[in-house]
Design a protein around this motif. Structure first.
Motif, PDB file in Angstrom:
ATOM      1  N   ASP A  12       0.852  -1.193   0.000  1.00  0.00           N
ATOM      2  CA  ASP A  12       0.000   0.000   0.000  1.00  0.00           C
ATOM      3  C   ASP A  12       0.890   1.246   0.000  1.00  0.00           C
ATOM      4  O   ASP A  12       1.594   1.514   0.976  1.00  0.00           O
ATOM      5  CB  ASP A  12      -0.894  -0.012   1.242  1.00  0.00           C
ATOM      6  CG  ASP A  12      -1.860   1.172   1.274  1.00  0.00           C
ATOM      7  OD1 ASP A  12      -1.701   2.106   0.459  1.00  0.00           O
ATOM      8  OD2 ASP A  12      -2.758   1.169   2.132  1.00  0.00           O
ATOM      9  N   GLN A  14       0.271   4.324   0.497  1.00  0.00           N
ATOM     10  CA  GLN A  14      -0.006   5.234   1.592  1.00  0.00           C
ATOM     11  C   GLN A  14       0.673   4.780   2.887  1.00  0.00           C
ATOM     12  O   GLN A  14       1.154   5.611   3.674  1.00  0.00           O
ATOM     13  CB  GLN A  14      -1.525   5.360   1.800  1.00  0.00           C
ATOM     14  CG  GLN A  14      -2.225   6.198   0.749  1.00  0.00           C
ATOM     15  CD  GLN A  14      -1.639   7.602   0.664  1.00  0.00           C
ATOM     16  OE1 GLN A  14      -1.417   8.271   1.673  1.00  0.00           O
ATOM     17  NE2 GLN A  14      -1.380   8.058  -0.561  1.00  0.00           N
ATOM     18  N   GLN A  15       0.704   3.471   3.108  1.00  0.00           N
ATOM     19  CA  GLN A  15       1.375   2.958   4.299  1.00  0.00           C
ATOM     20  C   GLN A  15       2.887   3.171   4.202  1.00  0.00           C
ATOM     21  O   GLN A  15       3.545   3.483   5.196  1.00  0.00           O
ATOM     22  CB  GLN A  15       1.053   1.468   4.487  1.00  0.00           C
ATOM     23  CG  GLN A  15      -0.368   1.208   4.947  1.00  0.00           C
ATOM     24  CD  GLN A  15      -0.581  -0.224   5.399  1.00  0.00           C
ATOM     25  OE1 GLN A  15       0.073  -1.141   4.914  1.00  0.00           O
ATOM     26  NE2 GLN A  15      -1.503  -0.418   6.332  1.00  0.00           N
ATOM     27  N   LEU A  17       4.351   5.600   2.524  1.00  0.00           N
ATOM     28  CA  LEU A  17       4.538   7.033   2.739  1.00  0.00           C
ATOM     29  C   LEU A  17       4.473   7.368   4.231  1.00  0.00           C
ATOM     30  O   LEU A  17       5.289   8.154   4.738  1.00  0.00           O
ATOM     31  CB  LEU A  17       3.467   7.813   1.979  1.00  0.00           C
ATOM     32  CG  LEU A  17       3.524   9.344   2.084  1.00  0.00           C
ATOM     33  CD1 LEU A  17       4.826   9.878   1.511  1.00  0.00           C
ATOM     34  CD2 LEU A  17       2.323   9.953   1.358  1.00  0.00           C
ATOM     35  N   GLN A  18       3.529   6.744   4.918  1.00  0.00           N
ATOM     36  CA  GLN A  18       3.392   6.958   6.359  1.00  0.00           C
ATOM     37  C   GLN A  18       4.655   6.502   7.090  1.00  0.00           C
ATOM     38  O   GLN A  18       5.133   7.176   8.010  1.00  0.00           O
ATOM     39  CB  GLN A  18       2.169   6.184   6.872  1.00  0.00           C
ATOM     40  CG  GLN A  18       1.956   6.294   8.368  1.00  0.00           C
ATOM     41  CD  GLN A  18       0.788   5.421   8.835  1.00  0.00           C
ATOM     42  OE1 GLN A  18      -0.074   5.023   8.049  1.00  0.00           O
ATOM     43  NE2 GLN A  18       0.762   5.116  10.126  1.00  0.00           N
ATOM     44  N   GLU A  59       7.227  10.114  -6.782  1.00  0.00           N
ATOM     45  CA  GLU A  59       6.922  11.256  -5.920  1.00  0.00           C
ATOM     46  C   GLU A  59       8.225  11.915  -5.445  1.00  0.00           C
ATOM     47  O   GLU A  59       9.024  11.297  -4.734  1.00  0.00           O
ATOM     48  CB  GLU A  59       6.092  10.832  -4.705  1.00  0.00           C
ATOM     49  CG  GLU A  59       4.712  10.286  -5.052  1.00  0.00           C
ATOM     50  CD  GLU A  59       4.757   8.796  -5.379  1.00  0.00           C
ATOM     51  OE1 GLU A  59       5.861   8.220  -5.319  1.00  0.00           O
ATOM     52  OE2 GLU A  59       3.700   8.246  -5.700  1.00  0.00           O
TER      53      GLU A  59
END
Length: 305
Positions: A12, A14-15, A17-18, A59
């Motif tokens: 994931d 987003q995970q 990135l977190q 990114e």
């Protein structure tokens, strides 16, 4: 509380990135503590491999943060050794230098600064410096760092100068810098960097010049430049400054230059020489032992030439 490190391996985005954002925050809070826990984790190699692969993510901010994390890890001798070991391990980190080199030409100042800083960290310790110098990208990286000395971003210029200074810290590194096709451009830009407003940039440039002056080839290339008088003037001004690191490194560079007969003559003939003598007198009495030692070494040079 669960460790955030496994999130680096999550499918994931987003995970992931977190996890990266959490690592950056943890480094800001407790750098040494975070590194100890990270490098002591049983899955450390997997996490390092994941971080190296993330440098190829689309990114920009993610890549910049990852470069910052890797640079901080590489400042630790064990961390640098693990990154080098992973380079041939098929984990994706073999592309580490390719990714960092590519980032040096990005438009994002923070990403460029962090990439340059990571390369400087890799050039700090012997094994990782040797690995960097023996890489196919070595000449390309040197050329890009040279160009970044003129960056309008002070942090980027300072990190570029730091990387070059650390490369110059070994004989193999000095051979690489002086054997580069644009070595004289490099010397000119290091001289120009002595007047940088960023203290770290001028300090690192002075150290690099001192190390390069400590070789016959470096002196021959340097004496072929018309900028030598301005270099001596800038080093004397730095030596007289209140900034201890810059003063120490300028004194070191001048002592290396003056150890050679021709270099010694250049220093004696410089209009800045009286100021240099006055400053040396103050440095001999300085509490900072390294500055005193360089000053004493320079003062005794006329007797040995």
């Amino acid at each position: 509380m669960c460790s955030p490190f496994p999130l680096l391996l999550s499918p994931d985005p987003q995970q992931v990135l977190q996890a990266v954002q959490g690592l950056v925050a943890d480094l800001h809070k407790d750098r040494e503590g975070m590194l100890e826990v990270f490098l002591g984790d049983a899955e450390c190699e997997e996490y390092l491999g994941a971080l190296c692969r993330l440098l190829a993510a689309p990114e920009v901010r993610l890549c910049s943060n990852v470069a910052y994390i890797l640079g901080t890890i590489a400042e630790n001798e064990s961390g640098a050794a693990r990154l080098v070991a992973l380079a041939g391990g098929g984990s994706g980190s073999e592309d580490l230098l390719d990714s960092l080199s590519a980032m040096l030409t990005w438009d994002d100042p923070e990403a460029v600064m962090n990439a340059a800083g990571t390369l400087g960290s890799l050039a700090e310790t012997g094994p990782s410096r040797q690995w960097l110098l023996q890489a196919q990208k070595a000449d390309e990286i040197v050329e890009k760092l040279r160009g970044l000395l003129a960056s309008a971003d002070e942090g980027t210029a300072s990190n570029a100068a730091l990387g070059l200074a650390r490369i110059a810290g070994s004989q193999e590194g000095r051979v690489k810098l002086l054997g580069h096709p644009h070595s004289q451009h490099l010397l000119r830009q290091l001289i120009a960097s002595l007047r940088a407003e960023e203290a770290g940039c001028s300090m690192n440039a002075a150290f690099a010049l001192g190390r390069l002056c400590d070789t016959d080839l470096g002196l021959r290339q340097l004496f072929a430049l018309p900028e030598v008088p301005s270099m001596i003037h800038a080093l004397v001004s730095m030596m007289a400054s209140a900034e201890a690191g810059g003063s120490r490194n300028a004194c070191f560079a001048l002592s290396c230059l003056a150890a050679n007969k021709e270099g010694h003559d250049h220093v004696l003939q410089s209009p800045a020489f009286p100021r240099a003598l006055d400053t040396l007198g103050h440095l001999l009495c300085a509490e900072e032992q390294e500055s005193s030692w360089f000053a004493a070494m320079w003062v005794t040079l006329p007797r040995t030439l």
